[in-house]
Design a protein around this motif. Structure first.
Motif, short mmCIF file in Angstrom:
data_model
loop_
_atom_site.label_atom_id
_atom_site.label_comp_id
_atom_site.label_asym_id
_atom_site.label_seq_id
_atom_site.Cartn_x
_atom_site.Cartn_y
_atom_site.Cartn_z
N VAL A 27 1.00 -1.06 0.31
CA VAL A 27 -0.15 -0.24 0.79
C VAL A 27 0.79 0.74 -0.17
N ASN A 28 0.73 2.15 -0.72
CA ASN A 28 1.44 3.19 -1.04
C ASN A 28 1.01 4.46 -0.66
N ASP A 29 -0.52 4.49 -0.76
CA ASP A 29 -1.56 5.22 -0.42
C ASP A 29 -2.83 4.84 0.17
N ILE A 30 -3.49 5.80 1.26
CA ILE A 30 -4.63 5.19 1.51
C ILE A 30 -5.05 6.79 2.38
N LYS A 31 -6.74 7.09 1.54
CA LYS A 31 -7.85 7.72 1.94
C LYS A 31 -8.77 7.43 2.04
N ALA A 68 -10.47 -8.53 6.42
CA ALA A 68 -10.31 -7.20 7.01
C ALA A 68 -9.96 -6.87 8.34
N SER A 69 -9.43 -6.97 8.83
CA SER A 69 -10.03 -6.05 9.91
C SER A 69 -8.38 -4.95 10.54
N ALA A 70 -9.32 -3.88 11.87
CA ALA A 70 -8.50 -2.52 12.02
C ALA A 70 -8.49 -3.45 13.35
N ASP A 71 -7.53 -2.06 14.82
CA ASP A 71 -7.12 -2.02 15.47
C ASP A 71 -7.56 -1.73 16.17
N ASP A 72 -9.24 -1.97 16.11
CA ASP A 72 -10.21 -1.76 17.01
C ASP A 72 -11.21 -2.62 16.82
N GLY A 73 -11.13 -3.74 16.45
CA GLY A 73 -11.49 -4.67 16.91
C GLY A 73 -12.56 -5.11 15.35
N LEU A 107 -5.47 -0.53 10.00
CA LEU A 107 -5.25 -1.84 9.67
C LEU A 107 -4.37 -2.85 9.97
N VAL A 108 -4.86 -4.21 10.67
CA VAL A 108 -4.05 -4.56 11.05
C VAL A 108 -3.97 -6.42 9.95
N LYS A 275 -1.56 -10.48 0.66
CA LYS A 275 -2.12 -10.69 2.21
C LYS A 275 -1.47 -9.44 2.87
N ILE A 276 -1.46 -8.13 2.92
CA ILE A 276 -1.21 -7.23 3.72
C ILE A 276 -1.24 -6.95 4.83
N ALA A 277 -0.46 -6.99 6.53
CA ALA A 277 0.41 -7.46 7.05
C ALA A 277 -0.45 -6.20 7.98
N SER A 278 -0.15 -4.78 8.02
CA SER A 278 -0.53 -3.69 8.47
C SER A 278 -0.87 -2.43 7.44
N VAL A 279 -1.77 -1.69 8.27
CA VAL A 279 -1.34 -0.36 7.21
C VAL A 279 -2.00 0.91 8.36
N LEU A 280 -0.74 1.67 8.45
CA LEU A 280 -1.84 2.70 8.62
C LEU A 280 -2.74 3.86 8.32
#
Length: 282
Positions: A27-31, A68-73, A107-108, A275-280
């Motif tokens: 991932v090189n960009d996120i909006k 797909a999941s985020a760190d808020d569960g 995104l975890v 698989k993408i491990a972690s995205v801020l």
């Protein structure tokens, strides 16, 4: 000893073949876009594809996001893009996910499957029709596919016939129905077919080619039109309902042109896991 070596080599080759089915996305960009109605909020990711060749002959699209999941569960579902998720012929791919809660910071985990489409005549992904104007009002895919139909409609000839001889025009429409050019369930009367073909009258520009399409499983990727020198002549398309397609051309179609229909055949497709491990998050 020799048997053990051979077994090791075989296992090694199998491992390489298995790994070859995977692809790396970075991932090189996120909006992020937020709305008062939370179900309309989303995050859009742009990912760089590594490990496979992507060009006009090898295209990619996301088939599914399996997890797909985020760190808020929260667990996030894929959202369809406004214009749909079409194939891409470059190594950047955009896709949307539901937005997590505002508590989330990243995104975890994202896992999914890509479609990798490499069409050729040999694998059935590309159907080439030379001198297509000889095949007006005939299904161009009849020799290759039973579940997909693309009929080049001679709109101009039908319009002239309609003006010249209404009786012959009605007869022609009846012949088209009986020959199976139009699906039996599409309409039950000649008058209904007349309305269908008349609907092509103001559809597309004056140089457009008109098609009747039956594609219930959405296997058709693209229809390309080339002149005698191999120059691509289509520059846009319009769709009316589920079956009418008009492709605009740079100039009037000539008998020595070629139509290429790209179809998702089983042999032309590979499914690649990613698989993408972690995205801020932004």
């Amino acid at each position: 000893m020799t048997k053990k070596v051979l077994i090791c080599i075989a296992l090694g080759l199998c491992s390489k073949l298995t790994l070859a089915q995977d692809v790396n996305l970075f991932v090189n960009d996120i909006k992020e876009e937020r709305h008062l109605e939370s179900d309309k909020s989303f995050v859009e990711l742009t990912a760089l594809i590594k490990g496979i060749k992507v060009d006009e002959f090898n295209q990619v699209k996301i088939k599914s996001i399996t997890s797909a999941s985020a760190d808020d569960g929260s667990s996030l579902q894929k959202k369809e893009s406004f214009f749909g998720d079409d194939y891409s012929n470059n190594n950047e791919l955009d896709f949307k996910l539901e937005a997590p809660t505002r508590k989330a910071t990243n995104l975890v985990n994202i896992e999914g499957v890509l479609k990798y489409f490499s069409p050729t005549e040999a694998n059935g992904g590309k159907v080439v029709i030379k001198n297509p104007l000889n095949y007006y009002n005939k299904n161009l895919l009849s020799k290759k596919y039973k579940d997909v139909k693309v009929t080049l409609v001679d709109k101009a000839a039908l319009e002239k016939l309609k003006e010249k001889d209404e009786k012959e025009y009605q007869k022609k429409l009846k012949e088209l129905k009986e020959s199976g050019v139009i699906a039996e369930g599409m309409a039950e009367t000649v008058d209904a077919f007349k309305q269908f073909f008349d609907g092509f009258g103001s559809f597309g520009n004056e140089n457009a080619l008109s098609f009747y399409v039956e594609d219930p499983d959405e296997k058709i990727v693209e229809i390309l039109i080339y002149n005698a020198d191999g120059e691509k002549m289509n520059y846009g398309s319009s769709k009316y309902g589920s079956h009418k397609l008009s492709i605009s051309l740079k100039e009037e179609a000539q008998p020595n042109w070629t139509i290429e229909i790209l179809v998702e055949s089983e042999q032309a497709l590979k499914e690649l896991k990613f698989k993408i491990a972690s995205v801020l998050l932004p």
